[in-house]
Design a protein around this motif. Structure first.
Motif, short mmCIF file in Angstrom:
data_model
loop_
_atom_site.label_atom_id
_atom_site.label_comp_id
_atom_site.label_asym_id
_atom_site.label_seq_id
_atom_site.Cartn_x
_atom_site.Cartn_y
_atom_site.Cartn_z
N GLU A 202 0.86 -1.19 0.00
CA GLU A 202 0.00 0.00 0.00
C GLU A 202 0.89 1.24 0.00
O GLU A 202 1.26 1.77 1.05
CB GLU A 202 -0.94 -0.04 1.21
CG GLU A 202 -1.90 -1.23 1.16
CD GLU A 202 -2.76 -1.35 2.41
OE1 GLU A 202 -2.37 -0.76 3.45
OE2 GLU A 202 -3.80 -2.02 2.35
N LYS A 207 -6.19 7.06 2.43
CA LYS A 207 -6.89 5.94 3.03
C LYS A 207 -8.19 5.66 2.29
O LYS A 207 -8.95 6.59 1.97
CB LYS A 207 -7.19 6.22 4.51
CG LYS A 207 -5.94 6.31 5.38
CD LYS A 207 -6.32 6.49 6.85
CE LYS A 207 -5.06 6.52 7.72
NZ LYS A 207 -5.40 6.70 9.15
N ARG A 228 -11.30 -1.90 -3.01
CA ARG A 228 -10.00 -1.24 -2.87
C ARG A 228 -9.97 -0.04 -3.82
O ARG A 228 -10.66 -0.06 -4.85
CB ARG A 228 -8.85 -2.19 -3.23
CG ARG A 228 -8.19 -2.86 -2.03
CD ARG A 228 -6.85 -3.45 -2.42
NE ARG A 228 -6.19 -4.11 -1.31
CZ ARG A 228 -5.51 -3.49 -0.37
NH1 ARG A 228 -5.38 -2.17 -0.40
NH2 ARG A 228 -4.91 -4.18 0.60
N ASP A 383 -6.72 -8.01 -3.23
CA ASP A 383 -5.27 -7.91 -3.06
C ASP A 383 -4.53 -8.48 -4.26
O ASP A 383 -3.51 -7.92 -4.70
CB ASP A 383 -4.85 -8.68 -1.80
CG ASP A 383 -5.27 -7.96 -0.52
OD1 ASP A 383 -5.68 -6.78 -0.61
OD2 ASP A 383 -5.20 -8.58 0.56
N GLN A 390 0.04 -3.53 -9.72
CA GLN A 390 1.23 -2.88 -9.15
C GLN A 390 2.51 -3.44 -9.77
O GLN A 390 3.45 -2.70 -10.06
CB GLN A 390 1.22 -3.10 -7.63
CG GLN A 390 2.05 -2.09 -6.86
CD GLN A 390 1.80 -2.23 -5.37
OE1 GLN A 390 1.75 -3.34 -4.85
NE2 GLN A 390 1.65 -1.10 -4.68
N VAL A 397 -1.35 1.89 -4.67
CA VAL A 397 -2.45 1.30 -3.91
C VAL A 397 -2.73 2.11 -2.66
O VAL A 397 -1.84 2.34 -1.84
CB VAL A 397 -2.13 -0.17 -3.52
CG1 VAL A 397 -3.29 -0.79 -2.76
CG2 VAL A 397 -1.80 -0.98 -4.77
N GLN A 399 -4.21 2.95 1.00
CA GLN A 399 -4.15 2.14 2.21
C GLN A 399 -5.54 1.66 2.65
O GLN A 399 -6.49 2.43 2.65
CB GLN A 399 -3.52 2.96 3.36
CG GLN A 399 -2.07 3.34 3.11
CD GLN A 399 -1.47 4.10 4.27
OE1 GLN A 399 -1.86 3.90 5.42
NE2 GLN A 399 -0.53 4.97 3.97
#
Length: 811
Positions: A202, A207, A228, A383, A390, A397, A399
């Motif tokens: 992250e 956030k 996410r 994830d 990523q 990403v 958090q």
């Protein structure tokens, strides 16, 4: 569901060929329908460089190429393609090749010039031309520069793969993923999978909970909702390896964001969707039911109106997608997108299936939701997707994860004994082997007291809840071929039909012999039928049972009347120019004791009929007379006679969907056993029936109640009977049935039968009166009656009808 063998090899090693692996999976209850080889027909197609191009001496559109295919000598190939240039590397089909389209390559001459092969286009290689750039779809397919010469084109294009096409049963939703198949392959081959490490960094300071709000309004349709947020997104083509894996799964590559969500769906079995964060109104997403009439604008650029029972993912202003089926067009990820929301959820399977069917939309995602997904896997899927993007350098990403999980899933435990398993399977598998098999399948088994074992079911196995489910797991891994075949044992009993079923067949046979045709109809109906039949709002027939999962929106209720079904079928026949109809049906209707249902409804078998059109078939010897009320009444009377139901009273009355002035009720005591009449003009108009029609309805159980238990017969009379005619004037509202009943009751011991043979109203008859004439038969079985005996009985009848009906005798 399909997946490439290369994708499986990414995570597990096995020495079995694709066909051998397919056979093992099939025998273990994971059926492989087809083994598809992508390289079929490309065995002798290799890469070659065009060293020289010369003009064809006898053609204005062909050229002669000198091809370097990695050998010592150049080969000559003639082609008519206009896009070839010297130095290009292209696919070359060598002599003896048989291309996917069936074309065989042999040595020959084209316009007198020797050609020793063929340069191939994308179509001839059976490539997906829709996914290729426009310049690669016409002419010869140009391979990338720097490709080694003489290399099989299957390796160059990633076609050296085998695809397994599965035909999975609906209960194995866990196997609609690469990971699910890996678990099965690991058990069958004994090899350990190399599970990828799912780890995301992250690396953005923001956030997720500050940027996005999630909520669930329809908890019965959405049990978990997770997301996410990714920033600094760069939308671009996905890597070649990912495109090849997706192609092996039958999914076309689009861009890195969409491809990653599809990749994770196939890999983990968790469907996902990506939203353009800046296009989400209020930066909030809610899983709720759509409002009736709400517009749904989906990715296929179609606009639909919601019926009010669909589950949608909505932002603060409008639906942003059909949940579990297709996203919305307004929040689609585009080349200009810089921030995205990755969403993963767990939706109710039956709801998704109904919506997909109603909208005519079926997707890879909806197919998985319909079969059930792993509710614990939403965060892992998010994830994994973030990790892949990523790794491509396509995002940062944010958090944290936003996760709405109202009722966490509790572990499922199943208790069993080795004896129970072996008794059900007909085996003698040791308890240790049973527990070993279950542990290979990721069940956690612990031993309790008294030889009882307790298995904790893996969270991804939604199909295992009972001991019987565990026995099937053990059988398929142990090997069905190891279980000895045996003849089923049990007490032999003679099958047969119930009395009501036998009686129903008897009624059908009788009606068929009378020239009627049996129809077969669904036990479902539509509330519009009740309106068309002009049923009062308070009618018990309107209290129909709603179906939770109807086959179609046209039939959402369980029927309460058979007349509605037969009228619909009659209309269907009339619309197809079948004008002469005699239909009947013997089928159940259902009456609930209360709504909503708390116990099984009462099932009643009805007999219904519909008649319209000509009385006789078209023919030179037949007239064109039309069916009338008495034809329908005669059908009912003949049926009752064939069923040996006698002494019925027939009277005028009213009945559902029948003309109140042209309806006859057949009674036995106070119970109506049949109703027949002309179809009510309003009902006929509602159904679009423009000609006179006649219907009847009976209760099968009531008919059975009054039918003779045993057939009886009597000898013909040995002695002559005496007949007396009785003509009288009575009030016009007096029915023949009432007079016949009075005659029967007062006819004495020698009375045999009475028949109405004349009814007259008109001249010489006072207003409000009618003339009725009956023939009365007297008979004795042991002697010849005298006139005096007949006259005495006849006199009793005369006095009774005068007293009962104020009848006036006519001379």
């Amino acid at each position: 569901m399909q997946v490439s063998v290369k994708w499986l090899h990414d995570y597990i090693d096995f020495t079995e060929t694709a066909e051998e692996l397919a056979d093992k999976l099939t025998m273990a209850g994971i059926p492989v329908e087809n083994v598809i080889r992508a390289d079929e027909g490309l065995e002798k197609v290799i890469s070659g460089r065009i060293e020289k191009i010369e003009v064809h001496p006898d053609s204005d559109h062909m050229v002669i190429t000198s091809m370097n295919v990695g050998g010592d000598e150049l080969i000559q190939v003639v082609t008519g393609a206009q896009n070839v240039r010297e130095g290009q590397i292209v696919p070359v089909a060598m002599i003896g090749a048989k291309l996917p389209n069936g074309q065989k390559i042999s040595k020959g001459k084209l316009r007198g010039v020797q050609s020793n092969g063929m340069l191939c286009s994308a179509g001839e290689l059976k490539l997906d031309t829709e996914a290729l750039p426009e310049e690669q779809t016409a002419g010869i397919y140009i391979l990338p520069e720097g490709i080694p010469l003489g290399l099989p084109v299957t390796e160059v294009l990633g076609l050296d793969d085998v695809v397994l096409e599965f035909e999975l049963t609906a209960n194995r939703g866990d196997c609609f993923s690469v990971f699910g198949l890996l678990r099965e392959i690991a058990v069958l081959t004994g090899n350990e999978p190399r599970w990828p490490e799912i780890k995301v960094s992250e690396d953005d300071g923001a956030k997720a909970e500050d940027m996005l709000t999630l909520s669930i309004e329809a908890e019965e349709l959405c049990s978990r909702f997770s997301a996410r947020v990714l920033k600094n997104v760069r939308v671009a083509p996905s890597p070649e390896w990912m495109q090849q894996r997706l192609e092996g799964a039958g999914i076309r590559a689009i861009n890195n964001v969409v491809d990653v969500t599809n990749f994770v769906m196939v890999e983990l079995g968790q469907p996902m969707h990506a939203y353009d964060y800046d296009q989400i109104a209020g930066h909030s997403l809610t899983a709720r039911r759509a409002s009736e009439g709400e517009k749904l604008h989906t990715l296929d650029d179609s606009e639909r109106l919601a019926k009010g029972n669909e589950l949608v993912i909505a932002d603060a202003e409008k639906p942003a997608g059909l949940a579990g089926i297709m996203g919305g067009l307004e929040s689609e990820v585009t080349d200009g997108t810089t921030t995205i929301v990755l969403e993963a959820a767990c939706f109710n399977g039956p709801s998704i299936r109904r919506t997909a069917r109603a909208c005519g939309l079926h997707s890879e995602a909806s197919g998985r939701f319909e079969r059930g997904t792993d509710i614990t896997g939403t965060i892992r899927a998010l994830d994994r997707a973030a990790q892949l993007l990523q790794d491509m350098g396509a995002c940062t990403v944010v958090q944290g994860v936003v996760d709405v999980y109202p009722v966490p899933k509790e572990p499922v435990y199943v208790e069993f004994t080795a004896e129970q398993i072996n008794t059900r399977l007909g085996t003698a598998i040791p308890a240790a082997e049973i527990t070993a098999i279950l542990e290979k399948l990721c069940f956690r088994v612990s031993q309790q007291t008294g030889g009882i074992f307790r298995a904790e079911v893996p969270h991804w196995r939604n199909d295992v809840t009972l001991m019987e489910d565990l026995s099937e797991e053990i059988a398929r891994i142990y090997g069905f071929e190891k279980i000895a075949a045996s003849t089923p044992r049990g007490n032999v009993t003679q099958g047969g039909q119930k009395p009501l079923q036998v009686f129903a067949d008897r009624v059908k046979l009788a009606l068929t012999h009378m020239g009627m045709c049996e129809e077969v109809s669904f036990s479902f109906t539509n509330p519009d039928i009740f309106d068309k039949m002009e049923l009062p709002e308070s009618s018990i027939l309107r209290r129909a049972i709603p179906i939770m999962n109807p086959l179609t929106d046209e039939f959402p209720l369980v029927r309460t009347t058979l007349l509605g079904s037969i009228l619909e079928n009659a209309v269907r026949n009339l619309s197809r120019k079948n004008e002469d109809i005699k239909l009947y049906d013997v089928a159940p209707v259902f009456y609930p004791k209360a709504l909503p249902l708390t116990e099984l409804p009462r099932e009643v078998v009805k007999v219904a009929g519909f008649m319209t059109g000509r009385r006789n078939p078209v023919g030179w010897s037949n007239d064109s007379a039309q069916l009338d009320f008495y034809d329908a009444k005669g059908i009912v009377e003949d049926l009752l006679e064939m069923l040996e139901i006698g002494r019925c009273q027939v009277e005028a009355g009213e009945y559902t969907a029948m003309h109140p002035g042209k309806t006859a009720l057949f009674r036995k005591g106070k119970e109506i056993i049949a109703a027949v009449g002309e179809l009510h003009p309003k009902v006929a108009g509602n159904f679009g029936i423009t000609k006179k029609a006649y219907i009847f309805e009976m209760d099968l159980l009531t008919l059975l109640k009054y039918t003779a238990a045993k057939s009886s017969c009597a000898a013909l009379p040995r002695y002559p009977g005496i007949c007396r005619d009785l003509a009288m004037l009575v009030d016009e509202n007096v029915s023949a049935a009432e007079i016949e009943r009075t005659i029967s009751q007062n006819g004495g011991k020698f009375f045999s039968c009475v028949t109405l043979f004349d009814v007259y109203q008109g001249k010489q008859i006072a207003a409000g009166k009618k003339s009725m004439a009956f023939s009365i038969q007297f008979q004795s079985n042991d002697r010849t009656l005298t006139d005096a005996e007949a006259d005495e009985s006849f006199q009793n009848i005369l006095e009774a009808v005068k007293k009962e009906f104020d009848a006036e005798l006519r001379g």
